[in-house]
Design an enzyme around this catalytic site. Structure first.
Site, PDB file in Angstrom:
ATOM      1  N   GLU A   1      37.313 -47.490  19.155  1.00 38.24           N
ATOM      2  CA  GLU A   1      38.116 -48.666  18.767  1.00 38.24           C
ATOM      3  C   GLU A   1      38.072 -48.760  17.252  1.00 38.24           C
ATOM      4  O   GLU A   1      37.031 -49.111  16.684  1.00 38.24           O
ATOM      5  CB  GLU A   1      37.536 -49.934  19.413  1.00 38.24           C
ATOM      6  CG  GLU A   1      37.509 -49.911  20.928  1.00 38.24           C
ATOM      7  CD  GLU A   1      38.898 -49.925  21.534  1.00 38.24           C
ATOM      8  OE1 GLU A   1      39.844 -50.363  20.866  1.00 38.24           O
ATOM      9  OE2 GLU A   1      39.043 -49.473  22.678  1.00 38.24           O
TER      10      GLU A   1
ATOM     11  N   CYS B   1      39.692 -56.616  13.091  1.00 37.23           N
ATOM     12  CA  CYS B   1      40.430 -55.348  13.191  1.00 37.23           C
ATOM     13  C   CYS B   1      41.899 -55.584  13.502  1.00 37.23           C
ATOM     14  O   CYS B   1      42.754 -54.818  13.102  1.00 37.23           O
ATOM     15  CB  CYS B   1      39.798 -54.462  14.257  1.00 37.23           C
ATOM     16  SG  CYS B   1      39.679 -55.278  15.851  1.00 37.23           S
TER      17      CYS B   1
HETATM   18  P1  NAD Z   1      32.028 -48.272   9.969  1.00 43.60           P
HETATM   19  O1  NAD Z   1      32.793 -47.218  10.660  1.00 43.60           O
HETATM   20  O2  NAD Z   1      31.576 -48.029   8.591  1.00 43.60           O
HETATM   21  O3  NAD Z   1      30.716 -48.652  10.795  1.00 43.60           O
HETATM   22  C1  NAD Z   1      30.759 -49.038  12.153  1.00 43.60           C
HETATM   23  C2  NAD Z   1      29.406 -48.717  12.791  1.00 43.60           C
HETATM   24  O4  NAD Z   1      29.241 -47.305  12.777  1.00 43.60           O
HETATM   25  C3  NAD Z   1      28.202 -49.291  12.022  1.00 43.60           C
HETATM   26  O5  NAD Z   1      27.197 -49.651  12.942  1.00 43.60           O
HETATM   27  C4  NAD Z   1      27.755 -48.110  11.183  1.00 43.60           C
HETATM   28  O6  NAD Z   1      26.387 -48.158  10.820  1.00 43.60           O
HETATM   29  C5  NAD Z   1      28.021 -46.976  12.147  1.00 43.60           C
HETATM   30  N1  NAD Z   1      28.177 -45.664  11.503  1.00 43.60           N
HETATM   31  C6  NAD Z   1      28.636 -45.369  10.270  1.00 43.60           C
HETATM   32  N2  NAD Z   1      28.626 -44.026  10.077  1.00 43.60           N
HETATM   33  C7  NAD Z   1      28.149 -43.478  11.225  1.00 43.60           C
HETATM   34  C8  NAD Z   1      27.887 -42.156  11.662  1.00 43.60           C
HETATM   35  N3  NAD Z   1      28.134 -41.106  10.874  1.00 43.60           N
HETATM   36  N4  NAD Z   1      27.406 -41.955  12.904  1.00 43.60           N
HETATM   37  C9  NAD Z   1      27.166 -43.011  13.720  1.00 43.60           C
HETATM   38  N5  NAD Z   1      27.373 -44.292  13.368  1.00 43.60           N
HETATM   39  C10 NAD Z   1      27.876 -44.518  12.141  1.00 43.60           C
HETATM   40  O7  NAD Z   1      32.923 -49.588  10.077  1.00 43.60           O
HETATM   41  P2  NAD Z   1      32.582 -51.016   9.476  1.00 43.60           P
HETATM   42  O8  NAD Z   1      32.965 -51.034   8.059  1.00 43.60           O
HETATM   43  O9  NAD Z   1      31.211 -51.410   9.846  1.00 43.60           O
HETATM   44  O10 NAD Z   1      33.547 -51.942  10.343  1.00 43.60           O
HETATM   45  C11 NAD Z   1      34.817 -52.262   9.943  1.00 43.60           C
HETATM   46  C12 NAD Z   1      35.820 -51.355  10.624  1.00 43.60           C
HETATM   47  O11 NAD Z   1      35.742 -51.535  12.045  1.00 43.60           O
HETATM   48  C13 NAD Z   1      37.231 -51.705  10.250  1.00 43.60           C
HETATM   49  O12 NAD Z   1      37.938 -50.509  10.049  1.00 43.60           O
HETATM   50  C14 NAD Z   1      37.761 -52.434  11.480  1.00 43.60           C
HETATM   51  O13 NAD Z   1      39.156 -52.377  11.621  1.00 43.60           O
HETATM   52  C15 NAD Z   1      37.044 -51.708  12.568  1.00 43.60           C
HETATM   53  N6  NAD Z   1      36.976 -52.499  13.809  1.00 43.60           N
HETATM   54  C16 NAD Z   1      37.724 -52.120  14.871  1.00 43.60           C
HETATM   55  C17 NAD Z   1      37.719 -52.876  16.031  1.00 43.60           C
HETATM   56  C18 NAD Z   1      38.557 -52.503  17.221  1.00 43.60           C
HETATM   57  O14 NAD Z   1      38.331 -53.037  18.300  1.00 43.60           O
HETATM   58  N7  NAD Z   1      39.529 -51.620  17.067  1.00 43.60           N
HETATM   59  C19 NAD Z   1      36.912 -54.028  16.106  1.00 43.60           C
HETATM   60  C20 NAD Z   1      36.143 -54.373  15.005  1.00 43.60           C
HETATM   61  C21 NAD Z   1      36.176 -53.587  13.848  1.00 43.60           C
END
Ligand code: NAD
Length: 529
Positions: A266, A300
């Protein structure tokens, strides 16, 4: 105080009394950590350290999986009704404790209280839905086999095993808990990796689940920076549920693919709002205020692009700008503020960089555009831009802050083309008084969710319908039937009651084949499946 009042200073609000050091210590004690050190988890409004969050090493993560797998072996044998009894109690606890949950969400994310309390509603809504529908969705489905009456084939839903859930910071309780409880209902264990910044509210969710009767060890939490924790987590999981950015989603998907395990991704969006000629502009303005500034623009499914017909552009712009400039933006643990803080000073710098880049390339700031250090270390003004193009950072990529670009269109076809001119496809919003006409436009937009006369709540709160992204916004979906069944494997249990394959004694193979081909014709015509 309004967002345009730069001279005023507020004193930082007092941390909610419910968020005691004893509670914080109890919550973080759940995180396995032997030698991973700690991470300073701060209160966003003040920047003060709340608690040292333990960081999990690969060995800690492996142990968490061993423990989860042990608990899952027993949990998966519980009758579904017994598992759902735990979930019914959890539902009641989530509702009863909503204010404390909102306190924790606010201290760790800095969002305003209106959004924090709304966030607490998501796990109960998801639970309500699946408590009602899991018995149907997880029940064995018996089908006819190839030989009528003599064979049967039954689809049996088996839990995947241990599901790794990786959650972002923007809705830490909703994404951390709602996805996990669904996997648990299906008979799985869960190992959750929340974002370091926002680990408290999901840890509190697990405490409530265990109070409701969830077996200890079944729901584990590991903490750390994503690239440190991710590989070990994915390599030990039987399925991964990831919510976060498109860039990280690609990394997760690649590793899950290499391990030949399923995953649901997501991801981000660049969500458009299309206003049709006949729309009620007062309603549209209120919709846009929530769509752009709700959760400080960190949803998001929130709106970063608004398309208006030439004839309504000026009227909308003036009303929307006035509303944005008058918004109550503050740090407070009560329901007053209409907008709160961004999640961190780092994220605020990213939002600032998007706005500065746009301005440097010719965009015009109609409202806001600046950080507000007087309100707190990560506050940014509600910002409305004009003249944004796709060459600008905020023209093509997700800003994820309280920033929107207004655009004019000359025909509905042009509006649809502009709305679709993006790599993302998560959410869209179409507004018009003629609902049938608005719906016709909505169907032409390439997005996994499209809301007519609403921004996102109607789609996201419809728990019976799958919600996910298309294009670069994701793979798979949460909610709906697949939101639960994706956490299962289907076993095809086939039974042959009597051996009938092959020639009977004394029958030639030619005669047997003739009979078999005649049988095929009969099977095609019969009503028996
Ligand atoms: P991010 O991708 O940086 O991090 C999300 C999660 O992934 C965090 O827990 C982070 O620590 C972890 N992560 C980061 N790198 C990783 C790796 N290499 N391996 C495993 N885990 C890893 O995103 P963010 O900045 O925390 O969140 C914001 C983003 O999330 C925005 O792009 C937003 O649109 C999206 N989002 C999407 C939805 C949806 O349902 N589509 C819902 C909420 C947020």
């Amino acid at each position: 105080m309004t967002a345009t009042d730069h001279t005023a200073r507020t004193t930082a609000p007092r941390r909610p009394a419910s968020v005691t050091d004893a509670l914080l210590d109890r919550l973080v004690a759940r995180v396995p950590s032997t030698a991973g050190g700690t991470w300073k988890l701060t209160e966003v409004y003040t920047g003060e350290v709340l608690v040292e969050l333990p960081q999990s090493t690969p060995a800690d993560i492996e142990r968490a999986f061993v423990e989860a797998r042990r608990a899952q072996a027993e949990w998966s044998q519980w009758p579904l009704a017994k598992r759902l009894k735990v979930m019914k109690k959890a539902h009641a606890l989530f509702v009863r404790n909503a204010q404390l949950t909102a306190d924790l969400i606010q201290v760790e994310s800095g969002k305003n209280r209106r959004m924090a309390i709304e966030e607490t509603c998501d796990p109960p809504m998801v639970l309500s839905h699946y408590i009602k529908h899991a018995p149907r969705l997880l029940a064995p489905v018996k089908k006819g086999g190839p030989v009528p009456f003599l064979t049967t084939s039954t689809a049996i839903r088996q839990p995947k095993g241990v599901v790794g859930v990786i959650a972002p910071w923007n809705f830490p309780f909703a994404t951390g808990i709602s996805d996990a409880v669904t996997a648990l209902i299906a008979g799985n264990a869960v190992v959750l990796k929340p974002d370091n910044k926002t680990a408290l509210s999901p840890l509190w969710g697990i405490e409530m689940l265990e109070e409701a009767g969830l077996p200890k060890g079944l729901f584990q939490v590991v903490c750390g920076e994503g690239p440190d924790v991710g590989p070990t987590l994915i390599d030990n999981a039987n399925y991964v549920m990831f919510t976060g950015s498109t860039a990280t989603g690609r990394v997760i998907g690649e590793r899950a693919g290499r391990n030949l395990i399923g995953c649901c991704l997501e991801l981000g969006g660049k969500n458009p709002m299309v206003v049709l000629e006949d729309a009620d502009l007062d309603e549209v303005v209120e919709g846009a205020v929530f769509g752009v500034f709700g959760n400080t623009g960190q949803i998001c499914m929130h709106i970063e692009r608004i398309y208006l017909p030439e004839s309504r552009y000026d009227e909308f712009r003036d009303k929307f700008v006035a509303r944005a400039q008058g918004l109550d933006v503050r740090a407070a643990y009560d329901f007053g503020p209409e907008m709160g803080s961004l999640v961190s000073p780092d994220h605020m710098e990213r939002v600032r960089a998007h706005v500065e880049d746009a301005v440097a390339q010719g965009a015009i700031v109609l409202a806001g555009g600046r950080p507000r250090p007087d309100l707190g270390p990560a506050f940014f003004e509600p910002t409305i831009l004009e003249g944004v193009t796709k060459d600008m950072l905020c023209g093509a990529t997700e800003t994820f802050g309280p920033v929107v670009a207004l655009h004019r269109y000359r025909s509905v076809d042009e509006a649809v083309d502009l709305a679709n001119d993006t790599d993302y496809g998560l959410n869209a919003s179409v507004w018009g008084t003629d609902v049938a006409a608005a719906e016709a436009v909505a169907r032409r937009i390439q997005a996994g969710n499209v809301n007519v006369n609403d921004i996102l709540a109607t789609a996201f709160a419809s728990k019976g319908t799958p919600s996910g992204g298309v294009k670069q916004s994701g793979v798979g979906a949460r909610h709906g039937d697949q939101g639960l069944t994706k956490y299962t494997d289907v076993q095809n249990l086939a039974v042959l009651k009597k051996q009938v394959m092959g020639p009977r004694p004394g029958q030639s193979y030619e005669e047997y084949v003739k009979g078999m081909l005649a049988g095929l014709t009969m099977m095609r015509r019969t009503r028996i499946r």
